[in-house]
Write a protein that holds these residues in place. Sequence first.
Motif, mmCIF file in Angstrom:
data_model
loop_
_atom_site.group_PDB
_atom_site.id
_atom_site.type_symbol
_atom_site.label_atom_id
_atom_site.label_comp_id
_atom_site.label_asym_id
_atom_site.label_seq_id
_atom_site.Cartn_x
_atom_site.Cartn_y
_atom_site.Cartn_z
ATOM 1 N N ARG A 21 49.286 38.740 32.293
ATOM 2 C CA ARG A 21 49.808 38.541 33.652
ATOM 3 C C ARG A 21 51.133 39.271 33.845
ATOM 4 N NH1 ARG A 21 49.144 32.259 35.322
ATOM 5 N NH2 ARG A 21 49.997 33.112 37.242
ATOM 6 N N ALA A 69 43.726 50.380 34.804
ATOM 7 C CA ALA A 69 42.990 49.124 35.025
ATOM 8 C C ALA A 69 41.960 48.877 33.929
ATOM 9 C CB ALA A 69 42.297 49.169 36.390
ATOM 10 N N TYR A 82 42.779 46.435 30.815
ATOM 11 C CA TYR A 82 42.809 44.970 30.882
ATOM 12 C C TYR A 82 41.553 44.339 30.274
ATOM 13 C CZ TYR A 82 47.054 45.030 33.708
ATOM 14 O OH TYR A 82 48.346 45.192 34.138
ATOM 15 N N ARG A 115 44.325 33.386 36.293
ATOM 16 C CA ARG A 115 44.280 34.422 37.328
ATOM 17 C C ARG A 115 44.895 35.695 36.764
ATOM 18 N NH1 ARG A 115 40.504 34.227 41.076
ATOM 19 N NH2 ARG A 115 40.074 32.052 41.523
ATOM 20 N N PRO A 153 45.130 39.901 36.107
ATOM 21 C CA PRO A 153 44.889 41.144 36.847
ATOM 22 C C PRO A 153 43.507 41.704 36.498
ATOM 23 C CG PRO A 153 47.051 41.164 35.796
ATOM 24 C CD PRO A 153 46.326 39.979 35.255
ATOM 25 N N HIS A 154 42.803 42.185 37.513
ATOM 26 C CA HIS A 154 41.480 42.791 37.324
ATOM 27 C C HIS A 154 40.520 41.834 36.618
ATOM 28 C CE1 HIS A 154 43.305 46.579 38.584
ATOM 29 N NE2 HIS A 154 44.251 46.367 37.694
ATOM 30 N N ARG A 155 40.545 40.588 37.045
ATOM 31 C CA ARG A 155 39.723 39.561 36.404
ATOM 32 C C ARG A 155 38.238 39.889 36.509
ATOM 33 N NH1 ARG A 155 37.287 34.705 38.026
ATOM 34 N NH2 ARG A 155 37.170 33.153 36.351
ATOM 35 N N GLU A 198 39.455 40.237 44.660
ATOM 36 C CA GLU A 198 40.344 39.958 43.543
ATOM 37 C C GLU A 198 41.783 39.778 44.017
ATOM 38 O OE1 GLU A 198 41.957 42.353 39.657
ATOM 39 O OE2 GLU A 198 39.816 42.455 40.132
ATOM 40 N N ARG A 199 42.216 40.631 44.941
ATOM 41 C CA ARG A 199 43.587 40.516 45.425
ATOM 42 C C ARG A 199 43.799 39.213 46.189
ATOM 43 N NH1 ARG A 199 43.007 46.085 46.769
ATOM 44 N NH2 ARG A 199 42.711 45.537 48.969
ATOM 45 N N HIS A 250 42.311 36.480 45.441
ATOM 46 C CA HIS A 250 41.960 35.380 44.541
ATOM 47 C C HIS A 250 40.836 34.548 45.147
ATOM 48 C CE1 HIS A 250 45.409 36.546 42.268
ATOM 49 N NE2 HIS A 250 46.269 36.160 43.188
#
Length: 520
Positions: free
Chosen positions: A209, A216, A219, A256, A258-260, A408-409, A411
């Motif tokens: 996080r 990207a 991740y 949560r 990034p780039h989950r 994603e942004r 959530h």
Amino acid sequence: MTGDLDRALLIGTAVLLVAVAAVRLSTRLGLPSLLVYLLIGVVIGESGLGIPFDDANLTRTLGFCALIVIIAEGGLTSRWSALRPVLALSATLATAGVAVSVAVVGVLVHLALDLDWRLALLYGAVLSSTDAAAVFATLRRLRLPPRLVATLEAESGMNDAPVVLLVVLLSAEASGRSWWHEPVIVAYELVAGVVVGLLVGGAGRMLLRRAALPAAGLYPIAAVALTVLAYAAGAAVHASGFLAVYVAGVVLGNARLPHRRAILGFADGLAWVAQIGLFVLLGLLVSPGELGDAWAPALVVGGALALLARPLSVWISALPSRAGRGLGWRGQAFLSWAGLRGAVPIVLATIPMARAAPGAGRLFNVVFVLVVVFTLVQAGTLAQVARLLGITAPTEATEIHVETAPLERMHADLLQLDVAQGSRLSGVHIDELRLPVGASVTLVVRDGAGFVPGPDTRLRTGDSLLIVATAQVRDLAERRMRAISRRGRLAGWFGEDGREAPPGRPRRRRRASGRPDKRS
């Protein structure tokens, strides 16, 4: 040297592509894909195309590597909100349930096949683990109550750890130590595995996080590497690495990050490669000519496992758990039947083979036959058994994984729900759903055509809905849709809150308070 490498790459990529294509074929035919992978391994093996392979040590090593990836993917894709209510039941199934299953199968095998106690208990230990890959792949295609699915997935993710320990102990020569030594070692490794998983998962969550990685694509690599690190760290302190992997995966998967979505997609792809490679390798290892003598003992052991050991372990495990008692006999019956066996028992059977334990070759053949039979009978009938027991849940929302940056942004999650026959959602207008702020029906698919609904759109039986919900209100949105499906637009008036009812048992309706719920 170069020629050998070229041939290996040619065979490997051809097998992978055939296996990928076989997934669609097996889905159309209703056959579990793992059987297709095993068949591919047998076809290219010594009895087919003639590729010789009999290295049990290499199979065990690669099998463990594949299981790490498969269990990690299961943990990453598990929702904590679904796991939390059934955690105690799943943990009991993975520990006390395993002990009951090992004991029952061991006694019956000792009496029926006249094997010594150590080998008989080894049969029970190898077969007591449900397979994470088989459970994840099969259950997520069925419409079942979330409580049942979460219980089975969590059990399959956790029970590998104690089973591996038992198989290793039973495969080793007698140590002459006190009787209490092994139980203490097993308890330590399980508790330490949980601790290691929490530490690695928590530290990894903070790092991912806060880190600003330059690409990207790094991740997903970092997230999966953290789960492998959990296994290695657990092994370094003599803890259960498999349990550490699952716990770390759950911690990371519910953060949560990034780039989950990219992380989950990458883990899913790796898990497919691991499954394909593992099953093909196990198919290569088996000698079909030696399986003829394994059918009779396989049916004896399988009958003991399916008809007595598994139901008894589920019943005993459910007694001290409120979640277990809440399942009722229907839910417990389904848990008993849905304890799928897959690659894990076959991999575990390679441990005594690698140690040249007495009777290990016959054990491997019996387990291989048993897994094939169980997969055909159990996995192929789960949907019918669920309908027979009356525990299907056609109106449950299912999550759709999409690789879209805007979701994603924000959530947010994308859910899909069907208006099944008999659902009280039929006839309800969109504005009467009263979904929480942050959730909205964005698309209705009716008779094969999709359209964006308006407030006055009236739902019909057979409609499919796409619902976008933020992470904060996802569970509330699911509960609201479940409540209306049961009681209609006046669900709040009738005291229906949409909480999940135990399978096979309708929710007790609260008496109306005399005034309607404002949410209705």
